[in-house]
Design a protein around this motif. Sequence first.
Motif, PDB file in Angstrom:
ATOM      1  N   LEU A 118      -3.690   6.779  -0.787  1.00  0.00           N
ATOM      2  CA  LEU A 118      -4.360   7.331  -2.245  1.00  0.00           C
ATOM      3  C   LEU A 118      -5.884   7.247  -0.967  1.00  0.00           C
ATOM      4  CD1 LEU A 118      -5.204   7.344  -5.273  1.00  0.00           C
ATOM      5  CD2 LEU A 118      -5.733   5.236  -5.390  1.00  0.00           C
ATOM      6  N   LYS A 119      -6.067   6.722  -0.408  1.00  0.00           N
ATOM      7  CA  LYS A 119      -7.771   7.139   0.410  1.00  0.00           C
ATOM      8  C   LYS A 119      -7.273   8.688   1.024  1.00  0.00           C
ATOM      9  CE  LYS A 119     -11.607   5.347   3.017  1.00  0.00           C
ATOM     10  NZ  LYS A 119     -11.659   4.045   3.802  1.00  0.00           N
ATOM     11  N   ARG A 120      -5.898   8.545   1.813  1.00  0.00           N
ATOM     12  CA  ARG A 120      -6.530   9.475   2.654  1.00  0.00           C
ATOM     13  C   ARG A 120      -5.896  10.833   1.823  1.00  0.00           C
ATOM     14  NH1 ARG A 120      -3.186   6.266   5.249  1.00  0.00           N
ATOM     15  NH2 ARG A 120      -0.893   6.838   4.198  1.00  0.00           N
ATOM     16  N   GLN A 121      -4.992  11.342   0.395  1.00  0.00           N
ATOM     17  CA  GLN A 121      -4.829  11.873  -0.344  1.00  0.00           C
ATOM     18  C   GLN A 121      -5.733  11.999  -1.148  1.00  0.00           C
ATOM     19  OE1 GLN A 121      -2.389  10.563  -3.631  1.00  0.00           O
ATOM     20  NE2 GLN A 121      -2.717  13.157  -5.091  1.00  0.00           N
ATOM     21  N   GLU A 122      -6.773  11.145  -1.418  1.00  0.00           N
ATOM     22  CA  GLU A 122      -7.969  11.442  -2.046  1.00  0.00           C
ATOM     23  C   GLU A 122      -8.938  12.478  -0.973  1.00  0.00           C
ATOM     24  OE1 GLU A 122      -9.762   7.724  -2.912  1.00  0.00           O
ATOM     25  OE2 GLU A 122      -8.858   7.773  -4.871  1.00  0.00           O
ATOM     26  N   MET A 156      -0.537  -3.054  -0.280  1.00  0.00           N
ATOM     27  CA  MET A 156      -1.461  -2.323   0.863  1.00  0.00           C
ATOM     28  C   MET A 156      -1.700  -1.023   0.960  1.00  0.00           C
ATOM     29  SD  MET A 156      -4.218  -5.133   1.598  1.00  0.00           S
ATOM     30  CE  MET A 156      -4.028  -6.761   2.067  1.00  0.00           C
ATOM     31  N   GLN A 157      -0.913  -1.122   1.158  1.00  0.00           N
ATOM     32  CA  GLN A 157       0.013   0.182   1.835  1.00  0.00           C
ATOM     33  C   GLN A 157      -0.438   1.426   1.241  1.00  0.00           C
ATOM     34  OE1 GLN A 157       3.825   0.366   3.503  1.00  0.00           O
ATOM     35  NE2 GLN A 157       2.632  -0.232   5.211  1.00  0.00           N
ATOM     36  N   LYS A 158      -0.764   1.489   0.229  1.00  0.00           N
ATOM     37  CA  LYS A 158      -0.606   2.137  -1.015  1.00  0.00           C
ATOM     38  C   LYS A 158      -2.138   2.612  -1.371  1.00  0.00           C
ATOM     39  CE  LYS A 158       0.045   3.413  -6.113  1.00  0.00           C
ATOM     40  NZ  LYS A 158       1.254   2.804  -7.364  1.00  0.00           N
ATOM     41  N   GLN A 159      -3.321   1.615  -0.562  1.00  0.00           N
ATOM     42  CA  GLN A 159      -4.687   1.907  -0.484  1.00  0.00           C
ATOM     43  C   GLN A 159      -5.062   2.852   0.327  1.00  0.00           C
ATOM     44  OE1 GLN A 159      -6.035  -2.245  -0.694  1.00  0.00           O
ATOM     45  NE2 GLN A 159      -6.326  -2.683  -2.700  1.00  0.00           N
ATOM     46  N   GLY A 160      -3.597   2.905   1.121  1.00  0.00           N
ATOM     47  CA  GLY A 160      -4.486   4.375   2.163  1.00  0.00           C
ATOM     48  C   GLY A 160      -3.811   4.584   2.272  1.00  0.00           C
TER      49      GLY A 160
END
Length: 60
Positions: free
Chosen positions: A7-11, A1-5
């Motif tokens: 990834l979203k911040r990086q994008e 779950m934390q990986k999605q967050g």
Amino acid sequence: MQKQGALKRQEERERRGKQRQKDANRLAGRMEKGSGDSRTPGEDPDIARIAPGLQPAVVA
């Protein structure tokens, strides 16, 4: 779950970086282009480049 967050911040960071680059390019283009207004204040733009006297003949 934390990986999605993460990834979203990086994008989001990449998107903001691209937007900053676009803004810089736009500003550079405006500065390169200049103001585009080279006449003196109070000069009528319709008659600015007309020389007094006879004008060249227009061939139609």
